[in-house]
Enzyme design. Structure first.
Site, PDB file in Angstrom:
ATOM      1  CG  HIS A 711      -1.843   1.115   1.111  1.00  0.00           C
ATOM      2  ND1 HIS A 711      -1.567   2.346   2.046  1.00  0.00           N
ATOM      3  CD2 HIS A 711      -3.052   1.405   0.371  1.00  0.00           C
ATOM      4  CE1 HIS A 711      -2.539   3.388   1.941  1.00  0.00           C
ATOM      5  NE2 HIS A 711      -3.279   2.823   0.753  1.00  0.00           N
ATOM      6  CB  ILE A 861      -4.884   7.788   3.811  1.00  0.00           C
ATOM      7  CG1 ILE A 861      -5.576   8.755   3.229  1.00  0.00           C
ATOM      8  CG2 ILE A 861      -3.396   7.162   3.431  1.00  0.00           C
ATOM      9  CD1 ILE A 861      -6.850   9.243   3.830  1.00  0.00           C
TER      10      ILE A 861
END
Length: 861
Positions: A711, A861
């Site tokens: 990520h 996020i």
């Protein structure tokens, strides 16, 4: 949860004491210290209003605690009576309130293994932790980090277990029923609409992306099932749409289990809050300021003005106020001296700051496939000629228009195509078969176009990639045959500009794939089933639950926000990225055709794409086919560090295969991930088995890698590489001039080719909306939780696990230095050089802000 057993109690000043203890030994005086975090709109937010809660606090009855023994009563074989006490507020520090309660614990009570907590107030509170001081063997700690509902909302008490972890077979007998009952509570019954205060984890398909009740044009197919395979999301139980019984009604608040919501607890700058402000306040302001949705940029200087003069905002009266934007988005929204309005003035991305023309260069176009925002797409060419697997009756000839002669003209003097393939020197970005089925549908959308594309690269003797050719293909359409053309770097003006336009199309394809597949699908979306299964099947005192917990924080909250305003029908993704309204359907096709759990492990991914071959004598057991591959080089070091930490942890709790096979919670967890969370792929043969500690280590390492390294690599460089959007346009709005060249269109192109490129780029509203979102997505909040930086309390209490974590932390600190050394090495041309931003996306730690580095524990996020 079933109601706790009744107990006779007697009021004693400062505490409540259990009667009827038979022990003649002196009881132990124990003090409980409870830490409650202040929250927005929650506990203590109404302190100025005299109400029932003030009376409750005045009487010292805010929290009722009950100590639970880990042992059964030896006489009756039943659970021992709990010891109750009210906790009274003792101190109020910045952001936290401390409560205390005194207990007299009989000598034969045994070890305290759990605590019941009842919130007597009318509002929920966020319980951080509880410590019991006074026991001879030291304090007993409970890490809670949980919302405790008011008993007015839910009449049953919450249970929290002490920080000591137990496999199911090792659970103290006094805790067995509570362990099982808590899991039953978390699973729910699969019925009804979920309420905000609930903590129920259950599965559903993605049937809430569309909004057919608002408009027929906002109807979207259900993702999940045979027609559109997809991972599962968390069930909300909202009623079905009036117009489409397959779809769920949309609502302003999307249910997530209460303990997955952190935005009210974290600092004001928490990224979820900032992103929410962008989506709900800033974007409407942009839409009001830029009335013409098709307005493009007339000159490149107009793009530059976004970083200089900015965009004046005229906020809609009801949607937001100046103060909120200035407080939450200080990087973007800057007050104009002497003016009443705000201005959206973007920070210059580091790439642009170092080299204003970085985006224009072919070598940078190629380098970013290895060290940019999407290092997950480049593949080795292993067969020639290139050939499609699509049906030629529908999509036209299968064999690529890129010929041997074309390529050998470009690599003349180096080798032949045959030699290039055998020497592993030919690489490809291949979006031909994935995109081609969407071309005709996407072209029906006003203001956009689409092709299938192939882009070939050659590995030079210097170890860098050189672009050779781009093939753009349109399938047979409206009675016209297939159109395709190959573009190559040129030395004539027309050819040069056609090459630049072809690159813009490929970059739009890569941007869409990056956002929808490399980022959303492979990290956010595929992780949600892991989170749901972990909470449904692994008890909070299971060691694997505690190992995974930090890697799952914040993810369900950000995913719910994405479904609400990012990936929804008409949202930022559909309105600004290449596949348009078919974006999520496109990600479903990618999941169906490409996603395999076993290939989510970094080493397996590299081997699968031909970027590495297995070699037991090489570092990490792999030999890279492109030696200077910054993402892979740094990623493999991080992968190894994670795997060593996971191995130490797993081997401590599972000393032999029998303990793995007999762990019913663990086996149910893995079965549910495979057959429910990723149930559309339940029959695939590639799923790993779970029989040994080696199996478990590989599974856990893969999940941890996806939530951390993977990520981080595809997220935190978004503003750096895409903030100046000509480097990574998210959409292409015009066809290539040569597809169906009318005299007027071609003449216009020849007269001003720069205008054709600008018209192909995203419109002003598309570009600025995406830039604002990418800025927030790339930002680290001040309280970001980085991989391996701070130890979890439950880990710290075990000396062996604590030592293993210290080794893990040391390896990550060492990785920081290695990455710095690599970036200073002039021989590594894919990560250093004139005007090049050093590759730091996998440096574990970072300061706050848009830094282009830092690997958080979780998809935060």
């Amino acid at each position: 949860m079933s109601k706790p057993q009744n107990v006779r109690i007697a009021f004693v000043p400062g505490n409540i004491k259990a009667e009827g203890t038979s022990s003649t030994e002196k009881p132990t005086s124990v003090k409980a210290i409870v830490t409650v975090k202040l929250t927005v709109g929650g506990f203590l937010s109404d302190v100025l209003v005299l109400n029932k809660d003030d009376i409750t606090d005045w009487l010292g009855k805010t929290l009722l605690l009950e100590l639970v023994s880990a042992q059964l009563d030896p006489k009756t074989g039943l659970e021992k009576e709990t010891i109750k006490g009210y906790a009274q507020q003792k101190s109020h520090d910045e952001g936290e309130v401390k409560f205390e309660s005194d207990f007299e614990v009989p000598s034969d009570f045994g070890e305290v293994g759990a605590i019941f907590v009842e919130n007597e107030r009318s509002k929920e509170m966020y319980l951080k932790d509880i410590t019991l001081n006074g026991f001879p063997n030291g304090p007993v700690n409970f890490s809670c980090d949980s919302w405790v509902h008011s008993k007015d909302d839910y009449p049953y008490k919450r249970v929290f277990f002490a920080n000591k972890s137990y496999l199911p077979s090792e659970t103290p007998k006094g805790l067995k029923r509570l362990r099982e009952q808590e899991l039953i509570t978390l699973r729910g019954n699969g019925e009804g609409e979920r309420k905000t205060h609930e903590r129920v984890y259950d599965y559903d398909v993605y049937n809430d992306l569309g909004d057919p009740d608002s408009s027929d044009d906002l109807k979207r197919p259900v993702l999940g099932g045979k027609e559109h395979p997809y991972p599962r999301r968390c069930r909300t139980g909202r009623p079905r749409s009036d117009k489409d019984p397959l779809s769920e009604k949309r609502s302003s608040n999307v249910y997530i289990p209460r303990d997955e919501s952190f935005s009210e607890v974290k600092q004001l700058t928490f990224s979820v809050k900032a992103l929410s402000s962008v989506l709900h306040a800033l974007l409407p302001s942009l839409e009001a300021a830029i009335v013409d949705s098709e307005l493009g940029f007339p000159y490149f200087t107009a793009i530059d003005s976004l970083f200089n003069e900015g965009v004046d905002l005229t906020p809609p009266k009801k949607s937001q106020n100046k103060v909120s934007l200035l407080n939450i988005l200080p990087r973007l929204v800057k007050a104009i001296t002497g003016a009443q309005d705000d201005v959206l003035r973007f920070e210059t991305p580091e790439t642009m700051d170092r080299d204003k023309f970085f985006w224009f260069r072919d070598e940078e176009f190629a380098r970013q496939t290895l060290a940019g925002l999407n290092p997950y797409s480049i593949r080795l060419v292993t067969e020639w000629p290139l050939k499609s697997k699509l049906d030629p009756k529908i999509y036209g000839p299968q064999e690529s228009a890129i010929t041997t002669e074309m390529i050998e003209r470009e690599i003349k003097g180096f080798c032949s195509v045959e030699e290039a393939i055998s020497q592993k020197k030919l690489y490809i970005l291949d979006y031909h078969d994935l995109l081609l089925p969407f071309v005709s549908k996407v072209r029906e959308i006003k203001g956009t176009t689409l092709y299938g594309s192939r882009t070939l690269f050659f590995l030079t003797p210097e170890g860098t990639l050189r672009p050779l050719a781009i093939e753009l293909t349109r399938p047979p359409l409206n009675g016209k045959p297939q159109w395709r053309e190959v573009f190559a770097p040129c030395w004539d003006a027309t050819g040069v500009w056609m090459w630049r336009l072809a690159k813009a199309h490929v970059l739009a394809h890569d941007s869409g794939y990056h956002q929808l597949v490399s980022h959303w699908l492979r990290t956010h979306c595929c992780t949600e089933p892991y989170i749901i299964a972990t909470n449904r099947q692994l008890s909070a005192i299971h060691p694997i639950y505690r190992l995974l917990l930090p890697h799952f924080r914040f993810t369900m909250e950000i995913n719910a926000l994405a479904r609400e305003a990012l990936i929804n029908a008409g949202g930022i993704i559909e309105s600004s990225f290449s596949p348009g309204k078919y974006s999520m359907e496109f990600s479903s096709v990618a999941y169906d055709q490409q996603w395999q759990f076993n290939l989510e492990a970094l080493p397996a991914d590299l081997v699968n794409r031909g970027l590495a071959v297995e070699d037991p004598t090489a570092p990490h057991g792999l030999k890279l086919t492109i030696e200077d591959y910054p993402f892979a080089n740094d990623g493999l070091l991080l992968w190894d560090a994670i795997k060593e930490w996971v191995s130490d942890y797993v081997n401590y709790y599972y000393p032999n295969a029998t303990t793995i096979e007999s762990d019913q919670e663990l086996q149910e967890w893995w079965t549910e991930i495979r057959t429910v969370g990723h149930g559309d792929k339940k029959d695939e043969s590639w799923w790993p088995v779970l029989n040994t500690s080696k199996d478990l280590i590989q599974i856990i390492t893969t999940i941890v890698w996806v939530t951390s390294g993977h990520h981080a690599a595809v997220n935190f460089g978004q503003y750096t590489y895409a903030g100046y959007f000509p480097n990574r346009p998210t959409i292409a709005r015009n066809n290539m001039p040569s597809e169906e060249p009318s005299d007027e269109f071609w003449t216009k192109f020849l007269r001003k080719p720069e205008g054709a490129l600008l018209q192909c780029f995203p419109s002003k509203i598309q570009a600025t909306k995406v830039m604002a979102v990418l800025d927030v997505l790339s930002d680290h909040s001040p309280d970001e939780e980085y991989l391996g930086k701070a130890i979890e309390p439950a880990w710290a209490e075990n000396p062996y696990i604590n030592a293993a974590f210290e080794r893990f932390n040391g390896k990550l600190k060492k990785l920081e230095g290695i990455i710095d050394e690599r970036n200073a090495n002039r021989d590594l041309k894919n990560r250093s050089g004139a005007g090049i931003v050093p590759y730091e996306l996998l440096k574990p730690f970072s300061e706050p802000g848009v830094t282009g580095k830092g690997v958080p524990y979780s998809i935060s996020i």
